[in-house]
Design a protein around this motif. Sequence first.
Motif, PDB file in Angstrom:
ATOM      1  N   GLU A   1      80.076  18.774   4.910  1.00 32.05           N
ATOM      2  CA  GLU A   1      78.807  18.041   4.846  1.00 32.05           C
ATOM      3  C   GLU A   1      77.962  18.285   6.091  1.00 32.05           C
ATOM      4  OE1 GLU A   1      79.369  13.929   4.035  1.00 32.05           O
ATOM      5  OE2 GLU A   1      80.450  14.258   2.147  1.00 32.05           O
ATOM      6  N   LEU A   2      78.619  18.224   7.252  1.00 27.10           N
ATOM      7  CA  LEU A   2      77.904  18.431   8.510  1.00 27.10           C
ATOM      8  C   LEU A   2      77.310  19.831   8.579  1.00 27.10           C
ATOM      9  CD1 LEU A   2      77.112  17.533  11.383  1.00 27.10           C
ATOM     10  CD2 LEU A   2      79.363  18.333  12.145  1.00 27.10           C
ATOM     11  N   ASN A   3      78.124  20.848   8.277  1.00 26.91           N
ATOM     12  CA  ASN A   3      77.650  22.232   8.363  1.00 26.91           C
ATOM     13  C   ASN A   3      76.565  22.535   7.336  1.00 26.91           C
ATOM     14  OD1 ASN A   3      79.206  22.935  10.523  1.00 26.91           O
ATOM     15  ND2 ASN A   3      80.791  23.976   9.353  1.00 26.91           N
ATOM     16  N   ALA A   4      76.724  22.004   6.122  1.00 24.99           N
ATOM     17  CA  ALA A   4      75.695  22.214   5.098  1.00 24.99           C
ATOM     18  C   ALA A   4      74.372  21.606   5.537  1.00 24.99           C
ATOM     19  CB  ALA A   4      76.158  21.605   3.772  1.00 24.99           C
ATOM     20  N   SER A   5      74.450  20.441   6.169  1.00 22.83           N
ATOM     21  CA  SER A   5      73.232  19.794   6.667  1.00 22.83           C
ATOM     22  C   SER A   5      72.608  20.603   7.798  1.00 22.83           C
ATOM     23  CB  SER A   5      73.567  18.378   7.142  1.00 22.83           C
ATOM     24  OG  SER A   5      72.466  17.803   7.805  1.00 22.83           O
ATOM     25  N   MET A   6      73.450  21.106   8.699  1.00 22.45           N
ATOM     26  CA  MET A   6      72.932  21.865   9.840  1.00 22.45           C
ATOM     27  C   MET A   6      72.344  23.204   9.415  1.00 22.45           C
ATOM     28  SD  MET A   6      73.163  20.068  12.566  1.00 22.45           S
ATOM     29  CE  MET A   6      72.789  18.654  11.531  1.00 22.45           C
ATOM     30  N   ASN A   7      72.883  23.810   8.342  1.00 18.93           N
ATOM     31  CA  ASN A   7      72.316  25.078   7.844  1.00 18.93           C
ATOM     32  C   ASN A   7      70.865  24.903   7.425  1.00 18.93           C
ATOM     33  OD1 ASN A   7      74.456  26.886   8.189  1.00 18.93           O
ATOM     34  ND2 ASN A   7      75.447  26.234   6.296  1.00 18.93           N
ATOM     35  N   SER A   8      70.533  23.722   6.939  1.00 19.25           N
ATOM     36  CA  SER A   8      69.160  23.469   6.515  1.00 19.25           C
ATOM     37  C   SER A   8      68.217  23.261   7.687  1.00 19.25           C
ATOM     38  CB  SER A   8      69.115  22.240   5.598  1.00 19.25           C
ATOM     39  OG  SER A   8      69.502  21.072   6.311  1.00 19.25           O
ATOM     40  N   HIS A   9      68.768  23.059   8.901  1.00 16.10           N
ATOM     41  CA  HIS A   9      67.926  22.855  10.087  1.00 16.10           C
ATOM     42  C   HIS A   9      67.635  24.160  10.847  1.00 16.10           C
ATOM     43  CE1 HIS A   9      69.031  18.594   9.488  1.00 16.10           C
ATOM     44  NE2 HIS A   9      67.939  18.327  10.184  1.00 16.10           N
ATOM     45  N   LEU A  10      68.284  25.256  10.413  1.00 18.73           N
ATOM     46  CA  LEU A  10      68.050  26.533  11.105  1.00 18.73           C
ATOM     47  C   LEU A  10      66.633  27.019  10.834  1.00 18.73           C
ATOM     48  CD1 LEU A  10      71.424  28.365  10.382  1.00 18.73           C
ATOM     49  CD2 LEU A  10      70.582  27.612  12.615  1.00 18.73           C
ATOM     50  N   PRO A  11      65.989  27.687  11.808  1.00 13.78           N
ATOM     51  CA  PRO A  11      66.428  27.889  13.201  1.00 13.78           C
ATOM     52  C   PRO A  11      66.233  26.626  14.033  1.00 13.78           C
ATOM     53  CG  PRO A  11      64.260  28.837  12.886  1.00 13.78           C
ATOM     54  CD  PRO A  11      64.684  28.331  11.542  1.00 13.78           C
ATOM     55  N   PHE A  12      67.123  26.426  15.018  1.00 11.68           N
ATOM     56  CA  PHE A  12      67.030  25.236  15.856  1.00 11.68           C
ATOM     57  C   PHE A  12      65.851  25.358  16.817  1.00 11.68           C
ATOM     58  CE2 PHE A  12      71.787  25.139  15.135  1.00 11.68           C
ATOM     59  CZ  PHE A  12      71.708  24.111  14.199  1.00 11.68           C
ATOM     60  N   ALA A  13      65.086  24.286  16.910  1.00 11.72           N
ATOM     61  CA  ALA A  13      63.963  24.226  17.855  1.00 11.72           C
ATOM     62  C   ALA A  13      64.441  23.442  19.073  1.00 11.72           C
ATOM     63  CB  ALA A  13      62.763  23.548  17.212  1.00 11.72           C
ATOM     64  N   VAL A  14      64.604  24.107  20.200  1.00 17.66           N
ATOM     65  CA  VAL A  14      65.283  23.488  21.341  1.00 17.66           C
ATOM     66  C   VAL A  14      64.385  23.441  22.579  1.00 17.66           C
ATOM     67  CG1 VAL A  14      67.553  24.213  20.524  1.00 17.66           C
ATOM     68  CG2 VAL A  14      66.274  25.700  22.072  1.00 17.66           C
ATOM     69  N   VAL A  15      64.755  22.527  23.454  1.00 16.49           N
ATOM     70  CA  VAL A  15      64.154  22.404  24.782  1.00 16.49           C
ATOM     71  C   VAL A  15      65.308  22.282  25.760  1.00 16.49           C
ATOM     72  CG1 VAL A  15      62.626  21.069  26.280  1.00 16.49           C
ATOM     73  CG2 VAL A  15      62.157  21.204  23.825  1.00 16.49           C
ATOM     74  N   GLY A  16      65.254  23.009  26.850  1.00 15.88           N
ATOM     75  CA  GLY A  16      66.331  22.961  27.828  1.00 15.88           C
ATOM     76  C   GLY A  16      65.837  22.481  29.183  1.00 15.88           C
ATOM     77  N   SER A  17      66.715  21.735  29.881  1.00 17.97           N
ATOM     78  CA  SER A  17      66.390  21.291  31.241  1.00 17.97           C
ATOM     79  C   SER A  17      67.643  20.675  31.854  1.00 17.97           C
ATOM     80  CB  SER A  17      65.266  20.260  31.231  1.00 17.97           C
ATOM     81  OG  SER A  17      65.030  19.761  32.528  1.00 17.97           O
ATOM     82  N   THR A  18      67.843  20.948  33.134  1.00 15.67           N
ATOM     83  CA  THR A  18      68.949  20.315  33.869  1.00 15.67           C
ATOM     84  C   THR A  18      68.437  19.249  34.833  1.00 15.67           C
ATOM     85  OG1 THR A  18      68.843  22.102  35.494  1.00 15.67           O
ATOM     86  CG2 THR A  18      70.429  22.361  33.705  1.00 15.67           C
ATOM     87  N   ASP A  19      67.131  19.011  34.809  1.00 19.74           N
ATOM     88  CA  ASP A  19      66.547  18.002  35.695  1.00 19.74           C
ATOM     89  C   ASP A  19      66.833  16.600  35.156  1.00 19.74           C
ATOM     90  OD1 ASP A  19      65.512  20.069  37.171  1.00 19.74           O
ATOM     91  OD2 ASP A  19      63.569  20.058  36.136  1.00 19.74           O
ATOM     92  N   MET A  20      67.149  15.698  36.066  1.00 23.98           N
ATOM     93  CA  MET A  20      67.403  14.308  35.698  1.00 23.98           C
ATOM     94  C   MET A  20      66.121  13.499  35.923  1.00 23.98           C
ATOM     95  SD  MET A  20      70.474  14.596  34.681  1.00 23.98           S
ATOM     96  CE  MET A  20      70.878  12.871  34.384  1.00 23.98           C
ATOM     97  N   VAL A  21      65.724  12.771  34.888  1.00 23.91           N
ATOM     98  CA  VAL A  21      64.508  11.951  34.929  1.00 23.91           C
ATOM     99  C   VAL A  21      64.888  10.521  34.559  1.00 23.91           C
ATOM    100  CG1 VAL A  21      62.201  11.608  33.968  1.00 23.91           C
ATOM    101  CG2 VAL A  21      63.059  13.939  34.333  1.00 23.91           C
ATOM    102  N   LYS A  22      64.306   9.564  35.263  1.00 23.51           N
ATOM    103  CA  LYS A  22      64.597   8.159  34.975  1.00 23.51           C
ATOM    104  C   LYS A  22      63.716   7.685  33.824  1.00 23.51           C
ATOM    105  CE  LYS A  22      65.291   3.668  37.170  1.00 23.51           C
ATOM    106  NZ  LYS A  22      65.189   2.886  38.423  1.00 23.51           N
ATOM    107  N   VAL A  23      64.399   7.279  32.747  1.00 28.04           N
ATOM    108  CA  VAL A  23      63.709   6.732  31.582  1.00 28.04           C
ATOM    109  C   VAL A  23      64.253   5.330  31.353  1.00 28.04           C
ATOM    110  CG1 VAL A  23      63.224   6.969  29.126  1.00 28.04           C
ATOM    111  CG2 VAL A  23      63.410   9.017  30.560  1.00 28.04           C
ATOM    112  N   GLY A  24      63.433   4.320  31.619  1.00 30.95           N
ATOM    113  CA  GLY A  24      63.923   2.940  31.575  1.00 30.95           C
ATOM    114  C   GLY A  24      64.874   2.712  32.734  1.00 30.95           C
ATOM    115  N   ASN A  25      66.079   2.333  32.410  1.00 31.48           N
ATOM    116  CA  ASN A  25      67.094   2.111  33.452  1.00 31.48           C
ATOM    117  C   ASN A  25      68.130   3.232  33.494  1.00 31.48           C
ATOM    118  OD1 ASN A  25      65.948  -0.383  34.167  1.00 31.48           O
ATOM    119  ND2 ASN A  25      67.052  -1.435  32.507  1.00 31.48           N
ATOM    120  N   LYS A  26      67.876   4.300  32.773  1.00 24.12           N
ATOM    121  CA  LYS A  26      68.874   5.370  32.666  1.00 24.12           C
ATOM    122  C   LYS A  26      68.322   6.686  33.214  1.00 24.12           C
ATOM    123  CE  LYS A  26      71.200   5.715  28.870  1.00 24.12           C
ATOM    124  NZ  LYS A  26      71.497   5.872  27.422  1.00 24.12           N
TER     125      LYS A  26
END
Length: 428
Positions: free
Chosen positions: A231-256
């Motif tokens: 079920e998981l893989n069938a669902s993920m196949n429908s999301h291809l290609p993945f639209a991604v954003v990458g970052s290793t920077d830490m940002v404070k959002v609320g209290n996290k």
Amino acid sequence: MTIDSTSLLSAKFCNNAEKNIRSLKLNGHVGFDTLPDQIVAKSVSDGFTFNILCLGETGIGKSTLIDTLFNTKFDWHSTSHFEPKVRLNKTSYDLQESNVRLKLSLVESCGFGDQIDKEETHKILSDYLDHQFEAYLQEELKIKRNFAVLNDTRVHVCLYFLSPTGHTIKALDLLTMKKIDQKVNIIPIIAKADTIAKNELSKFKQKIIQDLIANQVKIYQFPIDDENVVELNASMNSHLPFAVVGSTDMVKVGNKQVRARQYPWGVVMIDNESHSDFVKLREMLLRTNMFDLIEQTHLKHYELFRRNRLVEMGFADCSNANGKTMSISETYEARHTELKAEIQKKEDDIKEAFVAKVKAKEAELKEAEKELHEKFVMLKKQHAEQKERVEEKKRMLEDEIKDFQRRKFSLEQSRLHSLGTLKSAKKK
């Protein structure tokens, strides 16, 4: 139609053996139920190898996404847009999570798509993938093999980074994927997905899939034959290609503190599925289908390369003459005889060509010698004629000199006679 008696007996024996298999009930615990645990323990002890090829334009975010995926900082080579041709930089790392060790190799493309002439781009990538398969095949063909120390460099997955144009996939990307889709598992990724609106992104994904299907480009499909992840893989196949954003920077959002990209208009959180498909990519690539990628590389892509190479080398399952199965030694002998005949034929052809060239050169030299001889005779004749003319002129000159001397002597005599006569007249 003839049937080989040996094959008939073998088939009959196998059928009888299958019929004779019985199911028995054990009266107590034996212990082979621990076999899966033994395999797991052995695998954990040996560690795992995973090789990733990152393809995409310079500055599209390949290194940032990989750093984000593995939550660390890798050492990346600096690149520019002025590379004369595409090159591949490979770096390997030893990673450990809990008690599992992973040897990770990252192969990054540099200068991809920056050249005016892009004809060699896909060839360089294809040759690299073939070279890794060839190295593994050569180890397999050795008499004394040592897979325990073999560094398996076969690429298990290609993360193909697509530019977020919002319109259509580029021709270079289509051509490159088409050329390598039989050699590696391709997972297309729309990079820098935060630069395109959500409604445009959905249409862009559909357009990419349509282009891939229209051009018969085969991308990696998450397996749906395992009921645990179907079920998981069938669902993920429908999301291809993945639209991604990458970052290793830490940002404070609320209290996290979260990994995110900070913009004047807001924050794009990396691990928020409504902002990016990064979580889906990580789940599919590392947490669910990592072993399947390794397995598909060996059973599908490498097996296809191996079969083609062995056919090129002259190996076959059956002989062409009578269809009888041949052993490795018989195949080797047949190929050896064939190559020996080919070599002998080439030697004979070379000898014939050499003899023909020698004869042609001899004829050419004889013709040149004949021309030189004729030229020598002609020059000799011309020399004799010139000598005769010079001798004739010499004789004529000598005659003129004698005549001049004679006339001079005669004039001298006349002058003396005149002087004598003049003197005699004066005396009188």
